[in-house]
Design an enzyme around this catalytic site. Structure first.
Site, PDB file in Angstrom:
ATOM      1  N   GLU A  32       0.105 -14.622  -3.839  1.00 40.52           N
ATOM      2  CA  GLU A  32      -1.197 -14.128  -3.388  1.00 40.52           C
ATOM      3  C   GLU A  32      -1.286 -12.601  -3.468  1.00 40.52           C
ATOM      4  OE1 GLU A  32      -1.152 -15.568   0.583  1.00 40.52           O
ATOM      5  OE2 GLU A  32      -1.161 -17.681   0.017  1.00 40.52           O
ATOM      6  N   GLY A  42      -2.908  -8.912  -3.913  1.00 42.10           N
ATOM      7  CA  GLY A  42      -4.225  -8.333  -3.686  1.00 42.10           C
ATOM      8  C   GLY A  42      -4.267  -6.877  -4.085  1.00 42.10           C
ATOM      9  N   ARG A  43      -3.753  -6.028  -3.199  1.00 41.66           N
ATOM     10  CA  ARG A  43      -3.762  -4.578  -3.433  1.00 41.66           C
ATOM     11  C   ARG A  43      -3.138  -4.211  -4.778  1.00 41.66           C
ATOM     12  NH1 ARG A  43      -3.135  -0.574   0.811  1.00 41.66           N
ATOM     13  NH2 ARG A  43      -2.461  -2.321   2.114  1.00 41.66           N
ATOM     14  N   ARG A  92      -9.483   4.031   5.309  1.00 40.29           N
ATOM     15  CA  ARG A  92      -8.019   3.983   5.311  1.00 40.29           C
ATOM     16  C   ARG A  92      -7.370   5.236   5.913  1.00 40.29           C
ATOM     17  NH1 ARG A  92      -4.959   3.922   1.446  1.00 40.29           N
ATOM     18  NH2 ARG A  92      -3.394   2.569   2.384  1.00 40.29           N
ATOM     19  N   CYS A 124     -20.057  12.185  12.593  1.00 35.93           N
ATOM     20  CA  CYS A 124     -19.804  12.896  13.854  1.00 35.93           C
ATOM     21  C   CYS A 124     -18.570  12.336  14.557  1.00 35.93           C
ATOM     22  CB  CYS A 124     -21.028  12.814  14.750  1.00 35.93           C
ATOM     23  SG  CYS A 124     -22.437  13.712  14.108  1.00 35.93           S
ATOM     24  N   TYR A 158      -9.021  -2.264  -0.189  1.00 41.84           N
ATOM     25  CA  TYR A 158      -9.265  -1.947   1.222  1.00 41.84           C
ATOM     26  C   TYR A 158     -10.078  -0.660   1.358  1.00 41.84           C
ATOM     27  CZ  TYR A 158      -5.836  -5.580   1.657  1.00 41.84           C
ATOM     28  OH  TYR A 158      -5.174  -6.781   1.534  1.00 41.84           O
TER      29      TYR A 158
END
Length: 423
Positions: free
Chosen positions: A282, A284-285, A321, A351, A379
């Site tokens: 699996e 992803g990144r 991140r 802000c 992400y």
């Protein structure tokens, strides 16, 4: 021509930044900023080592779409033969929207609702990665009511330290994920007896942005111990899911190449006589992280006594991140200037003092310059929000010298389109 993270897809020509065959500054003029831009070629190249390492055996690569769930990204991986690792009903809906095959989907996540289980069963997902005994009970009830059998793989928590950021470590005893290793055998025995449940495999996932192969190998050893114990107890496991979480290079990290890591895990599996089992994985990144950049325009240069602030039009709502994980993201001008650099904190207009994208960066910039935040494919847009009532960015996919707008920029009006006033 010089290269940057994501090379050779992200590079400079005569001092200007290009992604594949497109000069990124042209995209900022055409679509505005902040703007996410992705390289389809980089995604294909990142997938190739996984495919090569697993080519000789039965396998399924499930893209972990929480990293980046934009439809054109999912379309890219579906066309390359990938399945998907999902963690919500909404993610399954996205898979179906791009014509993805639900029979190539594994459903992970610690808090699946009965409604999501019903939706996934009706769609025909490949497997549920069950993360608790309570979930197993609920899934059995839902499946029985539907007169179906839900294929399950228990996600086992191997109590292995992935040596990553604590927020994205998922394989330790103190994490919320998975079923404790010392409870797994009993839960498998119960699962095999439950109506509506069909035991299919076993799964682990120990974290994200992992740059050391040793924790994977330790987890494989612990998983195989459990496979053998479960099958001695009479419960058959047809597949082993090795999870994902392999990291990328943001600055000086040196994660093992995907094919090298997978090869080492497969050696452990083969050595213990389990080479005939189907392998699921699996990633992803590692498939999308270095395929993306976030383009942002310098609005204000503010020199101070202790810090110099380079205030840009991207912010923590676009890229959380750094604020959430104290993550380091590469920041580079899209066109180089011939002048002495200064040290800047690159910050957004929100802000919050936590609204920063990079601290103490050596940059030669003037107001109006375009910057690229690199390694922003994972992400990033997937975690974007509308904080401070800011519309989310547009997204563009590059494929060779073609640029495709794959998400329009949100409008101000869209921010409150679902809201109502009180009569």
């Amino acid at each position: 021509m010089s290269s940057l993270p994501g090379a050779p897809f992200l590079h400079r020509r005569a001092g200007e930044l290009w992604l594949e065959g497109v000069r990124v500054a042209d995209l900022a003029v055409r679509h505005g900023t902040p703007l996410y831009v992705y390289s389809r070629g980089a995604m294909r190249a990142a997938l190739e080592p996984y495919q090569r390492a697993l080519a000789a055996r039965k396998h399924l690569i499930c893209y972990a779409m929480k990293a980046n769930s934009t439809l054109a990204v999912l379309q890219t991986f579906a066309a390359l033969g990938c399945g998907f690792d999902i963690v919500s009903g909404g993610e399954l809906k996205r898979v179906l929207a791009v014509g993805g095959d639900p029979a190539r989907v594994v459903f992970s996540g610690v808090g699946k609702t009965a409604e999501e289980m019903h939706f996934a069963l009706a769609a025909g997902v490949r497997c549920f990665n069950v993360e608790s005994e309570s979930e197993l009970t609920t899934l059995a009830e839902v499946a029985t009511q539907m007169k179906r059998r839900a294929p399950v793989s228990l996600r086992v928590n191997p109590d292995v330290d992935a040596r990553t950021h604590p927020y994205i470590s998922t394989g330790l005893r103190g994490n919320k994920f998975g079923i404790a290793h010392d409870r797994a055998l009993a839960v498998y025995q119960r699962a095999a007896q439950l109506p509506g449940i069909e035991v299919a495999g076993i799964d682990f996932h120990i974290g994200s942005q992992i740059t050391d192969g040793a924790p994977y190998l330790e987890a494989v050893d612990r998983l195989l111990d459990l496979v053998e114990a479960v099958e001695r107890a009479g419960v058959t496991l047809s597949h082993i899911d090795l999870g994902g979480g392999l990291g990328i290079t943001y600055t000086d990290e040196t994660p093992p190449p995907a094919d090298v890591l997978i090869g080492a895990m497969l050696e452990r599996i083969d050595a213990r006589g389990h080479g005939a089992r189907e392998i699921l994985i699996e990633p992803g990144r590692s498939l999308v992280g270095n395929a993306g950049v976030l383009l942002t325009r310098v609005q204000v240069l503010k020199r101070g006594g202790e810090r110099n602030f380079c205030i840009v039009d991207a912010a923590m709502n676009d890229l959380v991140r750094p604020a959430m994980y104290n993550a380091w993201m590469g920041i580079t001008p899209c066109a180089l200037r011939d002048a002495e650099p200064e040290t800047w904190d690159v910050v957004g207009p929100i802000c919050e003092s936590g609204d920063w994208l990079g601290r103490q960066r050596s940059l030669t910039v003037v107001e109006g310059d375009l910057l690229a935040i690199t390694s922003a494919g994972a992400y990033a847009m997937a975690m974007a929000s509308n904080y401070n009532s800011r519309p989310r960015a547009a997204e563009v996919m590059i494929d060779g010298d073609a640029a495709h707008l794959i998400r329009r920029r949100e409008t101000m009006e869209s921010l409150y389109a679902g809201e109502t006033l009180i009569d």
